[in-house]
Design an enzyme around this catalytic site. Structure first.
Site, short mmCIF file in Angstrom:
data_model
loop_
_atom_site.label_atom_id
_atom_site.label_comp_id
_atom_site.label_asym_id
_atom_site.label_seq_id
_atom_site.Cartn_x
_atom_site.Cartn_y
_atom_site.Cartn_z
N ASN A 9 0.87 -1.18 0.00
CA ASN A 9 0.00 0.00 0.00
C ASN A 9 0.90 1.23 0.00
O ASN A 9 1.50 1.57 1.01
CB ASN A 9 -0.90 -0.02 1.25
CG ASN A 9 -1.75 1.23 1.37
OD1 ASN A 9 -1.89 1.99 0.42
ND2 ASN A 9 -2.29 1.46 2.56
N TRP A 10 0.99 1.87 -1.15
CA TRP A 10 1.92 3.00 -1.28
C TRP A 10 1.41 4.25 -0.59
O TRP A 10 2.17 5.19 -0.39
CB TRP A 10 2.16 3.29 -2.76
CG TRP A 10 2.95 2.22 -3.46
CD1 TRP A 10 3.34 1.00 -2.97
CD2 TRP A 10 3.44 2.26 -4.81
NE1 TRP A 10 4.03 0.29 -3.92
CE2 TRP A 10 4.11 1.05 -5.06
CE3 TRP A 10 3.36 3.21 -5.82
CZ2 TRP A 10 4.71 0.77 -6.30
CZ3 TRP A 10 3.95 2.93 -7.05
CH2 TRP A 10 4.62 1.72 -7.28
N LYS A 11 0.13 4.31 -0.28
CA LYS A 11 -0.48 5.48 0.35
C LYS A 11 -0.24 6.73 -0.51
O LYS A 11 -0.17 6.61 -1.74
CB LYS A 11 0.03 5.64 1.79
CG LYS A 11 -0.16 4.35 2.61
CD LYS A 11 0.06 4.56 4.10
CE LYS A 11 -0.13 3.24 4.85
NZ LYS A 11 -0.03 3.41 6.31
N HIS A 96 -9.48 1.06 4.98
CA HIS A 96 -8.22 1.27 5.68
C HIS A 96 -8.44 2.21 6.86
O HIS A 96 -9.25 3.14 6.80
CB HIS A 96 -7.17 1.85 4.74
CG HIS A 96 -5.77 1.80 5.28
ND1 HIS A 96 -5.32 2.72 6.20
CD2 HIS A 96 -4.75 0.94 5.06
CE1 HIS A 96 -4.06 2.42 6.51
NE2 HIS A 96 -3.69 1.35 5.83
N GLU A 98 -6.86 4.61 7.97
CA GLU A 98 -6.67 6.03 7.69
C GLU A 98 -7.90 6.63 7.00
O GLU A 98 -8.23 7.79 7.22
CB GLU A 98 -5.40 6.21 6.82
CG GLU A 98 -4.14 5.90 7.62
CD GLU A 98 -2.94 5.55 6.78
OE1 GLU A 98 -1.88 5.27 7.37
OE2 GLU A 98 -3.04 5.52 5.53
N GLU A 168 -5.48 -4.82 10.72
CA GLU A 168 -4.56 -3.74 11.06
C GLU A 168 -4.74 -3.34 12.52
O GLU A 168 -5.73 -2.69 12.84
CB GLU A 168 -4.83 -2.47 10.26
CG GLU A 168 -5.19 -2.56 8.82
CD GLU A 168 -5.58 -1.16 8.33
OE1 GLU A 168 -4.69 -0.48 7.81
OE2 GLU A 168 -6.74 -0.75 8.52
N GLY A 174 2.67 2.71 11.38
CA GLY A 174 3.52 3.89 11.32
C GLY A 174 4.08 4.32 12.65
O GLY A 174 4.67 5.39 12.76
N SER A 214 2.86 -2.55 10.55
CA SER A 214 4.33 -2.41 10.60
C SER A 214 5.03 -3.74 10.36
O SER A 214 5.89 -4.18 11.14
CB SER A 214 4.77 -1.80 11.93
OG SER A 214 4.31 -0.49 12.05
N GLY A 235 2.92 -1.20 4.33
CA GLY A 235 2.96 0.24 4.12
C GLY A 235 4.35 0.73 3.76
O GLY A 235 4.81 0.60 2.63
N GLY A 236 5.06 1.29 4.73
CA GLY A 236 6.35 1.92 4.48
C GLY A 236 7.35 1.05 3.75
O GLY A 236 8.06 1.51 2.84
#
Length: 252
Positions: A9-11, A96, A98, A168, A174, A214, A235-236
């Site tokens: 997930n590049w966000k 998600h 977010e 999640e 994050g 994470s 994610g990251g």
């Protein structure tokens, strides 16, 4: 049999040139690896058609990070499920944390999004999970169960079987914190039980449930070794091809 899956997930990251470079690097890395899982990248809307043109869809799936809860119309700035599908993408992340937190998405909204995604041939990667307060006050399992029931239990068993779920723990996104292997397994097993109670054991056993808090190359192997953890929503670490591939290759 359910699939092992690693989805990036590049966000809201990468310009189009940067995204194309990243997609090409992941695609190239997959040429030299016998991946023991399906691999998906979910990019910003602006990248989808261009990325679709440069990847081998036999090795690398493509998804969007969201879609609208309407088919079309006067909804300035929104991107519909048919629009996503027209780019060549075949997956879409929905629910998600977010989106829930920053944009007020509710179970009713998500019910519409899931229906439209399925109607347009997209596979939803549906996210569920608790915040830190809910984990600490002992309501995490109730919260996750309600998120599943309210947004998904209107589906037929056939349609539910088309979903991918992603757990999640919101407190681990994050933040550098990660649920322990046992915490992840406990929740994943619980989720599978909730599905079994509604749709039966066969549907539950065939549903892929990804971990989305994470996940990194350093902890992926231990997480993926758990019997109810079928991969990760990343994610990251998905923003670097080497890190992402370190997770892809974590399956034994």
């Amino acid at each position: 049999m359910r699939k092992n899956i690693v989805a990036g997930n590049w966000k809201m990251n990468t310009t189009l040139p940067e995204g194309l470079e990243l997609a090409k690097n992941v695609n190239k890395a997959l040429e030299n690896v016998d991946a023991k899982c399906d691999v998906i990248i979910c990019t910003p809307f602006t990248h989808l058609a261009s990325v679709n043109a440069v990847i081998d869809k036999n090795k690398l799936g493509l998804g969007a990070e969201n879609c609208a809860d309407h088919r079309s119309g006067a909804y300035t700035g929104e991107i519909s499920a048919p629009m996503v599908a027209s780019t060549g993408a075949t997956y879409v992340i929905l629910g998600h944390s977010e989106r829930r937190q920053y944009y007020g998405e509710t179970s009713e909204t998500l019910k519409e999004k899931v229906a439209l995604a399925l109607e347009n041939g997209l596979t939803p990667i549906f996210c569920i999970g608790e915040v830190l307060e809910e984990r600490e006050n002992g309501t995490a399992f109730d919260v996750v169960k309600a998120q599943i029931e309210e947004a998904l239990f209107n589906l037929s068993a056939e349609d539910f079987g088309k979903l991918i779920l992603a757990y999640e723990p919101v407190w681990a996104i994050g933040t550098g914190k990660t649920a322990t292997d046992d915490q992840a397994e406990e929740m994943h097993a619980f989720i599978r039980g909730v599905i079994a109670d509604k749709y039966g054991k066969e549907v539950a056993e065939n549903t892929s449930i990804l971990y989305g808090g994470s996940c990194k190359p350093s902890n992926a192997k231990a997480l993926f070794a758990k019997p109810n953890v079928d991969g990760g929503l990343i994610g990251g670490a998905a923003l670097d091809a080497d890190s992402f591939m370190g997770i892809v290759t974590a399956f034994e």
